[in-house]
Design an enzyme around this catalytic site. Structure first.
Site, PDB file in Angstrom:
ATOM      1  N   GLU A 287       0.826  -1.204   0.000  1.00 43.08           N
ATOM      2  CA  GLU A 287       0.000   0.000   0.000  1.00 43.08           C
ATOM      3  C   GLU A 287       0.861   1.256   0.000  1.00 43.08           C
ATOM      4  O   GLU A 287       1.821   1.350   0.764  1.00 43.08           O
ATOM      5  CB  GLU A 287      -0.903   0.037   1.242  1.00 43.08           C
ATOM      6  CG  GLU A 287      -1.932  -1.057   1.305  1.00 43.08           C
ATOM      7  CD  GLU A 287      -2.874  -0.909   2.497  1.00 43.08           C
ATOM      8  OE1 GLU A 287      -3.872  -1.635   2.545  1.00 43.08           O
ATOM      9  OE2 GLU A 287      -2.615  -0.068   3.389  1.00 43.08           O
ATOM     10  N   CYS A 288       0.527   2.176  -0.839  1.00 47.77           N
ATOM     11  CA  CYS A 288       1.106   3.526  -0.853  1.00 47.77           C
ATOM     12  C   CYS A 288       2.635   3.484  -0.813  1.00 47.77           C
ATOM     13  O   CYS A 288       3.270   3.177  -1.805  1.00 47.77           O
ATOM     14  CB  CYS A 288       0.523   4.362   0.282  1.00 47.77           C
ATOM     15  SG  CYS A 288       0.591   6.151  -0.017  1.00 47.77           S
ATOM     16  N   GLY A 289       3.258   3.769   0.321  1.00 44.61           N
ATOM     17  CA  GLY A 289       4.714   3.751   0.401  1.00 44.61           C
ATOM     18  C   GLY A 289       5.306   2.408   0.032  1.00 44.61           C
ATOM     19  O   GLY A 289       6.347   2.330  -0.626  1.00 44.61           O
TER      20      GLY A 289
END
Length: 458
Positions: free
Chosen positions: A333-335
């Site tokens: 997720e994301c990072g």
């Protein structure tokens, strides 16, 4: 079940509810009482702060992510047996979806959990105008949950003048004030602006703030208000929402360090209840993924602040790439999604080579690319069933040249939608932060694939 509780809410962002909440939680600890802390909305930073700086168990509650009965059950799971539970609100009391709906607001959560509200008001530069301001909030409070007022950023002298005037004209108790002291203000950390570890002398400042609060707020009145909360009945057992999806525990690696640290507590608990034994590892410091795992998680965080170190850890990058190519199940997720790219910029636009599981590049845009709640539907129904959705949120200043096209993300109010996420039977990689209890099937599919992978390696 008797669960004394209050919500610290405010008329708007920047009113001081974080400072008051932290000072109150510290005061509770200093008084020898047990507390549970909760944060309204999709905010990873405050629960980390409560746990690491104050030593108080904390997690998110979100009435958008979960239905009312489940929201109450998730609350009671941590609130049971505590002397008091403190829920920190988000934004203004009535600010919900897109800022225009009550849904997902602090007030929505207070209604669902039947929690008395202490309203924090930034009174700096205000006089008698405080009375119509408070009157408006009281009039809009259809459930009559606002039980106390704390006036922030005013002097004791003015508090002693204006407090009786407010109580004389309005049916609400002014339980205290917090003086204007810039050195005690807790800086905004919401949604990733700062990590608790990056703020010096924070524990000392909070202890000082707690001492001030105990002198300037009627703590007995505050505890009395929390005791007025009605008893909650457990309408929905967690076991009704959960199932063991594998016939034994499966080790699941979870990236946990300064670069990757954004995880919802209830997401981790649902994974564990589904059969996961979570094994922390550090993409910054370790040389390889943990031995014997059947899958791994790369959560959100701050990879851009540690890009050089992540890029320099060639052994870990090779270990992750090898695991992906061998078919090990993974969630990013994301990072964590950014880390899997061929390259990533930091905030000074310097490029660093990353894992290379994706050919795309991540770049810093200097502005919010996506922000707020979403519902995500999967086109090929690998993780989710047909016509099913999972809820989450996005908040990122970075973008990718290859965001994926396996899913459709949709805004709940405007209906605006876009393609996102890379999925296969074994992986789900993308910018959205997901809340697993909004669709536990997501977790069950991942764990079943992890078990199959682990069996193939035995």
């Amino acid at each position: 079940m008797k669960t004394p509780r209050i919500m610290i809410a405010a008329t708007g962002s920047g009113s001081g509810k974080t400072t008051v909440t932290c000072a109150l939680l510290q005061a509770i600890v200093d008084m020898g009482k047990t507390a549970a802390a909760f944060k309204c909305g999709p905010d990873y930073i405050d629960p980390m702060f409560h746990k690491k700086i104050l030593g108080i168990p904390s997690k998110n509650l979100d009435a958008y992510f979960t239905e009312d009965g489940l929201t109450r059950t998730l609350f009671m799971e941590d609130a049971a047996g505590k002397d008091i539970s403190v829920i920190e609100g988000v934004m203004g009391l009535f600010d919900g979806l897109s800022g225009i709906r009550e849904e997902a607001s602090s007030y929505h959560l207070a209604k669902v959990t039947k929690t008395p509200i202490v309203l924090v008001i930034d009174a700096h530069g205000m006089g008698r105008s405080l009375i119509p301001l408070i009157a408006g909030f009281l009039q809009y409070d259809s459930e009559h949950l606002i039980g106390g007022i704390i006036l922030n950023k005013i002097t004791k002298m003015f508090y002693e003048l204006i407090g009786p005037e407010i109580e004389r004209e309005l049916s609400v108790k002014v339980i205290g004030y917090f003086p204007l002291q810039k050195d005690l203000n807790i800086e905004s950390r919401h949604l990733g602006l700062k990590l608790p570890e990056e703020t010096k002398s924070l524990q000392y400042r909070i202890k000082r703030a707690a001492e001030v609060l105990k002198d300037s707020v009627d703590m007995e009145a505050l505890f009395s208000l929390s005791e007025e909360a009605v008893e909650l009945e457990e309408e929905e057992h967690l076991s009704d929402k959960e199932r063991i999806s594998v016939n034994r525990q499966i080790s699941i690696g979870i990236a946990m360090d300064e670069a990757f640290c954004f995880y919802y507590e209830d997401n981790l608990r649902l994974l564990q209840r589904a059969g996961a034994r979570l094994v922390p590892f550090s993409p910054l410091k370790d040389k390889s993924l943990p031995e014997g795992i059947g899958g791994f998680l790369l959560g959100g965080g701050y990879p851009e602040l540690h890009a050089a170190t992540l890029a320099g850890n060639e052994e870990m990058k090779k270990s992750v790439l090898r695991a992906v190519r061998e078919g090990m199940p993974s969630l990013a997720e994301c990072g964590g999604f950014m880390y899997l790219h061929a390259g990533m910029e930091d905030m000074e636009k310097r490029r660093y080579p990353m894992v290379g599981a994706l050919e795309g590049e991540c770049h810093y845009t200097g502005k919010l690319v996506r922000f707020g709640y979403i519902e995500v539907a999967e086109e090929k129904n690998l993780f989710l069933g047909e016509n099913e959705r999972i809820k989450g949120h996005e908040f990122h200043y970075f973008d990718s040249t290859d965001n994926g096209a396996s899913c459709i993300a949709k805004k709940p109010v405007t209906g605006r939608n876009w393609k996102c996420v890379h999925t296969t039977e074994n992986c789900w990689w993308g910018f959205p932060h997901l809340y697993y209890y909004s669709n536990p099937q997501y977790v069950y599919h991942f764990m079943e694939r992890a078990a199959q992978y682990a069996d193939g390696k035995r």
